[in-house]
Motif scaffolding. Structure first.
Motif, PDB file in Angstrom:
ATOM      1  N   TYR A   1      56.488  10.322  93.029  1.00 28.86           N
ATOM      2  CA  TYR A   1      57.551  11.252  92.660  1.00 28.86           C
ATOM      3  C   TYR A   1      57.150  12.115  91.476  1.00 28.86           C
ATOM      4  O   TYR A   1      56.446  11.665  90.575  1.00 28.86           O
ATOM      5  N   ARG A   2      57.583  13.372  91.514  1.00 21.95           N
ATOM      6  CA  ARG A   2      57.416  14.291  90.396  1.00 21.95           C
ATOM      7  C   ARG A   2      58.755  14.963  90.135  1.00 21.95           C
ATOM      8  O   ARG A   2      59.540  15.191  91.043  1.00 21.95           O
ATOM      9  N   VAL A   3      58.987  15.314  88.866  1.00 20.53           N
ATOM     10  CA  VAL A   3      60.307  15.779  88.469  1.00 20.53           C
ATOM     11  C   VAL A   3      60.399  17.306  88.442  1.00 20.53           C
ATOM     12  O   VAL A   3      59.417  17.993  88.149  1.00 20.53           O
ATOM     13  N   THR A   4      61.574  17.801  88.780  1.00 18.76           N
ATOM     14  CA  THR A   4      61.950  19.197  88.582  1.00 18.76           C
ATOM     15  C   THR A   4      63.209  19.200  87.729  1.00 18.76           C
ATOM     16  O   THR A   4      64.181  18.507  88.057  1.00 18.76           O
ATOM     17  N   ILE A   5      63.198  19.953  86.632  1.00 19.79           N
ATOM     18  CA  ILE A   5      64.374  20.056  85.771  1.00 19.79           C
ATOM     19  C   ILE A   5      65.185  21.256  86.215  1.00 19.79           C
ATOM     20  O   ILE A   5      64.657  22.358  86.393  1.00 19.79           O
ATOM     21  N   LEU A   6      66.479  21.044  86.418  1.00 22.79           N
ATOM     22  CA  LEU A   6      67.363  22.083  86.925  1.00 22.79           C
ATOM     23  C   LEU A   6      68.146  22.730  85.789  1.00 22.79           C
ATOM     24  O   LEU A   6      68.606  22.053  84.869  1.00 22.79           O
ATOM     25  N   ASN A   7      68.324  24.041  85.895  1.00 20.02           N
ATOM     26  CA  ASN A   7      68.915  24.823  84.810  1.00 20.02           C
ATOM     27  C   ASN A   7      70.446  24.832  84.885  1.00 20.02           C
ATOM     28  O   ASN A   7      71.069  25.853  85.157  1.00 20.02           O
ATOM     29  N   THR A   8      71.044  23.684  84.631  1.00 21.76           N
ATOM     30  CA  THR A   8      72.499  23.585  84.635  1.00 21.76           C
ATOM     31  C   THR A   8      72.941  22.529  83.628  1.00 21.76           C
ATOM     32  O   THR A   8      72.251  21.515  83.455  1.00 21.76           O
ATOM     33  N   PRO A   9      74.098  22.741  82.969  1.00 23.99           N
ATOM     34  CA  PRO A   9      74.616  21.735  82.043  1.00 23.99           C
ATOM     35  C   PRO A   9      75.298  20.574  82.741  1.00 23.99           C
ATOM     36  O   PRO A   9      75.652  19.586  82.100  1.00 23.99           O
ATOM     37  N   VAL A  10      75.500  20.674  84.058  1.00 20.54           N
ATOM     38  CA  VAL A  10      76.117  19.578  84.803  1.00 20.54           C
ATOM     39  C   VAL A  10      75.202  18.356  84.729  1.00 20.54           C
ATOM     40  O   VAL A  10      73.983  18.469  84.830  1.00 20.54           O
ATOM     41  N   VAL A  11      75.788  17.183  84.545  1.00 21.41           N
ATOM     42  CA  VAL A  11      75.009  15.941  84.477  1.00 21.41           C
ATOM     43  C   VAL A  11      74.794  15.442  85.899  1.00 21.41           C
ATOM     44  O   VAL A  11      75.736  15.007  86.562  1.00 21.41           O
ATOM     45  N   ASN A  12      73.548  15.510  86.382  1.00 24.06           N
ATOM     46  CA  ASN A  12      73.281  15.109  87.758  1.00 24.06           C
ATOM     47  C   ASN A  12      71.804  14.804  87.933  1.00 24.06           C
ATOM     48  O   ASN A  12      70.968  15.241  87.134  1.00 24.06           O
ATOM     49  N   ALA A  13      71.500  14.064  88.984  1.00 27.21           N
ATOM     50  CA  ALA A  13      70.113  13.755  89.356  1.00 27.21           C
ATOM     51  C   ALA A  13      70.109  13.344  90.816  1.00 27.21           C
ATOM     52  O   ALA A  13      71.087  12.804  91.318  1.00 27.21           O
ATOM     53  N   PHE A  14      69.000  13.598  91.506  1.00 29.31           N
ATOM     54  CA  PHE A  14      68.859  13.131  92.874  1.00 29.31           C
ATOM     55  C   PHE A  14      67.385  13.171  93.248  1.00 29.31           C
ATOM     56  O   PHE A  14      66.572  13.843  92.612  1.00 29.31           O
ATOM     57  N   ALA A  15      67.036  12.399  94.280  1.00 29.56           N
ATOM     58  CA  ALA A  15      65.650  12.302  94.739  1.00 29.56           C
ATOM     59  C   ALA A  15      65.604  12.537  96.237  1.00 29.56           C
ATOM     60  O   ALA A  15      66.570  12.255  96.956  1.00 29.56           O
ATOM     61  N   LEU A  16      64.473  13.072  96.711  1.00 30.83           N
ATOM     62  CA  LEU A  16      64.254  13.303  98.132  1.00 30.83           C
ATOM     63  C   LEU A  16      63.076  12.452  98.612  1.00 30.83           C
ATOM     64  O   LEU A  16      62.142  12.174  97.840  1.00 30.83           O
ATOM     65  N   PRO A  17      63.083  12.043  99.877  1.00 30.32           N
ATOM     66  CA  PRO A  17      61.957  11.247 100.401  1.00 30.32           C
ATOM     67  C   PRO A  17      60.626  11.956 100.283  1.00 30.32           C
ATOM     68  O   PRO A  17      59.569  11.314 100.305  1.00 30.32           O
TER      69      PRO A  17
ATOM     70  N   ALA B   1      71.386  11.648  77.856  1.00 29.30           N
ATOM     71  CA  ALA B   1      70.571  10.441  77.666  1.00 29.30           C
ATOM     72  C   ALA B   1      70.049  10.382  76.240  1.00 29.30           C
ATOM     73  O   ALA B   1      69.765  11.417  75.626  1.00 29.30           O
ATOM     74  N   THR B   2      69.918   9.176  75.700  1.00 30.74           N
ATOM     75  CA  THR B   2      69.498   9.038  74.308  1.00 30.74           C
ATOM     76  C   THR B   2      68.110   8.433  74.133  1.00 30.74           C
ATOM     77  O   THR B   2      67.587   8.439  73.020  1.00 30.74           O
ATOM     78  N   ASP B   3      67.524   7.905  75.199  1.00 28.36           N
ATOM     79  CA  ASP B   3      66.176   7.342  75.057  1.00 28.36           C
ATOM     80  C   ASP B   3      65.503   7.262  76.418  1.00 28.36           C
ATOM     81  O   ASP B   3      66.103   7.572  77.454  1.00 28.36           O
ATOM     82  N   ALA B   4      64.239   6.808  76.414  1.00 31.25           N
ATOM     83  CA  ALA B   4      63.451   6.770  77.646  1.00 31.25           C
ATOM     84  C   ALA B   4      64.015   5.789  78.657  1.00 31.25           C
ATOM     85  O   ALA B   4      63.956   6.032  79.868  1.00 31.25           O
ATOM     86  N   SER B   5      64.555   4.668  78.194  1.00 30.18           N
ATOM     87  CA  SER B   5      65.063   3.672  79.132  1.00 30.18           C
ATOM     88  C   SER B   5      66.262   4.201  79.903  1.00 30.18           C
ATOM     89  O   SER B   5      66.452   3.863  81.079  1.00 30.18           O
ATOM     90  N   GLU B   6      67.096   5.031  79.270  1.00 30.67           N
ATOM     91  CA  GLU B   6      68.240   5.603  79.972  1.00 30.67           C
ATOM     92  C   GLU B   6      67.773   6.606  81.021  1.00 30.67           C
ATOM     93  O   GLU B   6      68.273   6.625  82.154  1.00 30.67           O
ATOM     94  N   ALA B   7      66.824   7.465  80.648  1.00 32.63           N
ATOM     95  CA  ALA B   7      66.284   8.421  81.622  1.00 32.63           C
ATOM     96  C   ALA B   7      65.594   7.685  82.760  1.00 32.63           C
ATOM     97  O   ALA B   7      65.731   8.059  83.934  1.00 32.63           O
ATOM     98  N   ALA B   8      64.853   6.625  82.441  1.00 38.95           N
ATOM     99  CA  ALA B   8      64.174   5.833  83.473  1.00 38.95           C
ATOM    100  C   ALA B   8      65.181   5.197  84.414  1.00 38.95           C
ATOM    101  O   ALA B   8      64.970   5.142  85.632  1.00 38.95           O
ATOM    102  N   ALA B   9      66.307   4.714  83.869  1.00 38.93           N
ATOM    103  CA  ALA B   9      67.323   4.074  84.700  1.00 38.93           C
ATOM    104  C   ALA B   9      67.909   5.053  85.709  1.00 38.93           C
ATOM    105  O   ALA B   9      68.116   4.712  86.883  1.00 38.93           O
ATOM    106  N   VAL B  10      68.173   6.289  85.273  1.00 40.59           N
ATOM    107  CA  VAL B  10      68.732   7.289  86.188  1.00 40.59           C
ATOM    108  C   VAL B  10      67.736   7.605  87.297  1.00 40.59           C
ATOM    109  O   VAL B  10      68.086   7.654  88.483  1.00 40.59           O
ATOM    110  N   MET B  11      66.474   7.816  86.936  1.00 34.34           N
ATOM    111  CA  MET B  11      65.473   8.170  87.949  1.00 34.34           C
ATOM    112  C   MET B  11      65.215   7.011  88.903  1.00 34.34           C
ATOM    113  O   MET B  11      65.077   7.210  90.112  1.00 34.34           O
TER     114      MET B  11
END
Length: 491
Positions: free
Chosen positions: A97-113, A127-137
């Motif tokens: 997986y590789r990340v794309t950052i989307l230009n919106t203030p809405v809090v959201n995330a999703f992944a594709l196969p 998010a306040t730290d790496a573990s929170e960002a890791a948890a979402v991904m």
């Protein structure tokens, strides 16, 4: 946007909307006046990605969420987290997986196969730290590895077939019972998917070396964010609760289950959070609205691309959305809406106002005026218990429609509405060029600093103390620690 404006339903929607206050830009990490760069530990570089970004699905998703936001440091940091998650995954053969950052203030995330994973800059701010960002991904990847999309689509097909069969049952009541039962089954299944993805994500981030409690902290922040927005815009707490047909479990339920999953791994304190590394990576990321799509500063709204600005009446909280600009003044039960339509080329503005796009128009109140050199028409409408002051202003190829609502259109209220209408004006090319948004700036707390002193540096127009605590994961009684780094919102 030429459909009729149903005034009563619109006002009700304004007063129950959960709005996202914010705006956008770039930043610098400070420590008592000096630039400080928190160390980012070296990690294994992310492998090259197959060109999935050229796919139609990727392009459609990016366009839907404001386009791709360029933040090389943040993207690099998130991809390094993904490398660790891949090594700890339940499915080692999954795509890289590789990340794309989307230009919106809405809090959201999703992944594709395909291997594309998306996070919004609104999520990065919360998010306040790496573990929170890791948890979402890890949660989003779990939806893919657990085949939730395919399973949900299959259940929805079953629901459609049963619903169609129910419509031919002679006993209408029985048919309704069948349809209701099937809808509940699909909703429950979707809630379970969310909880399963949470549990899988907690296990994966723990194996990757991150704090497994990061998931529950982020879910808690989501709940607090919703409550803060609701408090600002007068939404009742009960209306925030998820009903039985919701496809997501309530935040308190998810938090409790995420904590339970983390406790199976270890007591709080296990795993890394890398707060400084994360803050350094998102330092300078834009916060809130893309300024070229319109932005709010206190009571003033400016749209550089469409080249106009206006100022709301005193005490009105403004919020920008794709549909319109909304405003609420809770104490006086007042609201406003500003939207635009392409000039439909009616014979006159007076003819357009009376053409049926608004209900309850008092034809005798229609009056032609000049607003800072722009032709305009004002009028009054009434619908139920609400009264409305309307203005249609012509500027270039667009008609701008301002609607002010009040339970009682007193002389004082109408005067404030008219004063606001008269602030509408074109902005100069120079003003449009100078438009800039807000940004996340990361600062170090100096000796003597407090939540109050740091939040006083925030540019958020409302409740800066609460926003400071929310963005930094601080509870009401938590102090700031000298030398620690904190997010603030600046211009």
């Amino acid at each position: 946007m030429t459909a009729p404006v149903r005034l009563k339903s619109w006002v009700r929607a304004v007063f129950v909307a959960a709005c996202a206050l914010a705006v956008s830009a770039c930043a610098e990490l400070e420590r008592q006046g000096q630039v400080f760069t928190a160390p980012i530990p070296p990690t294994k570089p992310a492998p090259p990605r197959m060109d999935n970004r050229s796919s139609v699905q990727h392009k459609e998703l990016v366009a839907q969420f404001g386009g791709e936001y360029q933040a090389p440091a943040a993207e690099r940091y998130l991809n390094e987290i993904l490398v660790k998650l891949a090594g700890a995954s339940d499915t080692p053969g999954q795509p890289a997986y590789r990340v794309t950052i989307l230009n919106t203030p809405v809090v959201n995330a999703f992944a594709l196969p395909s291997g594309n994973l998306y996070v919004t800059r609104g999520l990065l701010a919360l998010a306040t730290d790496a573990s929170e960002a890791a948890a979402v991904m890890a949660h989003e990847i779990a939806h893919v590895t657990l085949r939730h999309s395919a399973l949900r689509a299959e259940r929805e097909r079953e629901a459609a077939l049963i619903s169609q069969a129910a419509t031919v049952i002679q006993n209408k009541q029985k048919g309704e019972e069948v349809r209701s039962s099937q809808r509940l089954s699909v909703a429950s299944f979707s809630r379970q998917q969310e909880l399963d993805a949470d549990a899988t994500g907690v296990r994966v981030i723990a194996r990757a070396g991150y704090d497994p409690y990061g998931a529950s902290r982020f879910l808690t922040a989501l709940g607090r964010s919703t409550e803060l927005r609701a408090a600002l815009y007068g939404k009742k707490k009960s209306s925030l609760d998820y009903d039985i047909m919701s496809t997501h479990p309530s935040t308190p339920d998810r938090v409790a289950k995420a904590i339970a999953a983390a406790r199976q791994i270890g007591a709080p304190g296990v795993g890394t959070r890398d707060r400084n590394g994360y803050l350094a990576a998102i330092n300078g990321v834009a916060f809130g609205d893309d300024p070229m799509e319109g932005y709010v500063r206190d009571r003033k709204f400016t749209h550089p691309r469409l080249r106009f600005t206006f100022t709301a009446p005193e005490g009105v909280l403004l919020e920008n959305s794709n549909e319109a600009v909304f405003g609420v003044r809770q104490a006086d039960n007042e609201a406003l809406r500003l939207d635009s339509v392409r000039d439909p080329h009616f014979e006159s503005l007076e003819t357009y106002v009376g053409s049926g796009w608004v209900d309850g128009l008092m034809q005798s109140s229609v009056k032609k005026i000049d607003v800072n050199g722009l032709p305009a028409v004002t009028a009054i409408a009434r619908a139920g218990e609400w009264n409305f002051r309307l203005a249609v202003i012509q500027s270039g190829d667009f008609l701008y429609r301002l609607i002010f609502a009040a339970k009682a259109l007193t002389d004082g209220a109408d005067k404030s509405f008219m004063e606001s209408i008269m602030t509408f004006r074109r902005v100069t090319p120079e003003e449009a060029h100078e438009a800039h948004g807000l940004k996340i700036s990361v600062v170090a707390a100096a000796p003597g600093d407090s939540v109050e002193t740091l939040s006083s540096r925030m540019v958020t127009p409302n409740r800066p103390v609460e926003y400071f605590r929310l963005l930094n994961g601080l509870e009401d009684a938590d102090p700031v620690t000298p030398g620690e780094h904190y997010k603030i919102v600046t211009e």
